[in-house]
Write an enzyme that holds these catalytic residues in place. Sequence first.
Site, mmCIF file in Angstrom:
data_model
loop_
_atom_site.group_PDB
_atom_site.id
_atom_site.type_symbol
_atom_site.label_atom_id
_atom_site.label_comp_id
_atom_site.label_asym_id
_atom_site.label_seq_id
_atom_site.Cartn_x
_atom_site.Cartn_y
_atom_site.Cartn_z
ATOM 1 N N GLN A 35 0.845 -1.200 0.000
ATOM 2 C CA GLN A 35 0.000 0.000 0.000
ATOM 3 C C GLN A 35 0.875 1.242 0.000
ATOM 4 O O GLN A 35 1.402 1.616 -1.019
ATOM 5 C CB GLN A 35 -0.979 -0.035 1.171
ATOM 6 N N ASP A 36 1.036 1.890 1.168
ATOM 7 C CA ASP A 36 1.957 3.031 1.152
ATOM 8 C C ASP A 36 3.194 2.702 1.977
ATOM 9 O O ASP A 36 3.221 1.701 2.693
ATOM 10 C CB ASP A 36 1.277 4.334 1.572
ATOM 11 N N PRO A 37 4.249 3.513 1.866
ATOM 12 C CA PRO A 37 5.502 3.185 2.551
ATOM 13 C C PRO A 37 5.340 3.182 4.074
ATOM 14 O O PRO A 37 4.444 3.825 4.621
ATOM 15 C CB PRO A 37 6.446 4.316 2.111
#
Length: 229
Positions: free
Chosen positions: A63-65
């Site tokens: 998904q996101d970092p």
Amino acid sequence: MATELTWHDVLADEKQQPYFINTLHTVAGERQSGITVYPPQKDVFNAFRFTELGDVKVVILGQDPYHGPGQAHGLAFSVRPGIAPPPSLVNIYKELEASIPGFVRPAHGYLESWARQGVLLLNTVLTVRAGQAHSHASLGWETFTDKVISLINQHREGVVFLLWGSHAQKKGAIIDPQRHHILKAPHPSPLSAHRGFFGCNHFALTNQWLEQHGEKTIDWTPVLPAESE
């Protein structure tokens, strides 16, 4: 068959699109205003640096970092050497221990050696504010990574897509199952791993598929760069 096309060839036009220029501008503006954004600028596109388009055999969508200090470096699920593996990665290691003979869980969480073997570790959003999960969702990164997935779908054949959790599965809906091999499971997060990520056997199944199609299998034991020299 490996394509000679590079990421530069297929993404040059996309990088000129107004939405993409706006995304980069917004992220740069936050950094300049003193907001801490992860990963560091030089690492944002590492997934593409370590795994060229023609080398992609496997895609793992994140998904996101990670949004903690020093964790994110541009590869989904991976953390820098010296940083403890986060819970989702620990669960990935547990599944590897259970399904890959001889796998020994490393003390680190640095997955560059996977990327260099053709495993594209792609987050759907490529930046995040420190301490604020999903803070850069809807900046335009999703449009860019949708394009990346569609380009892999179009220009490669026989890629194994590992889609963990509903977010990745929705993102992967554009993949042609006639051209590629799609494996789905719940996300390895502690919230969902016991609902079917454990026991999914995705790493062994990936290597089976690669072997059946004449490709070199993935060595799933993550190796630090100094160890592999």
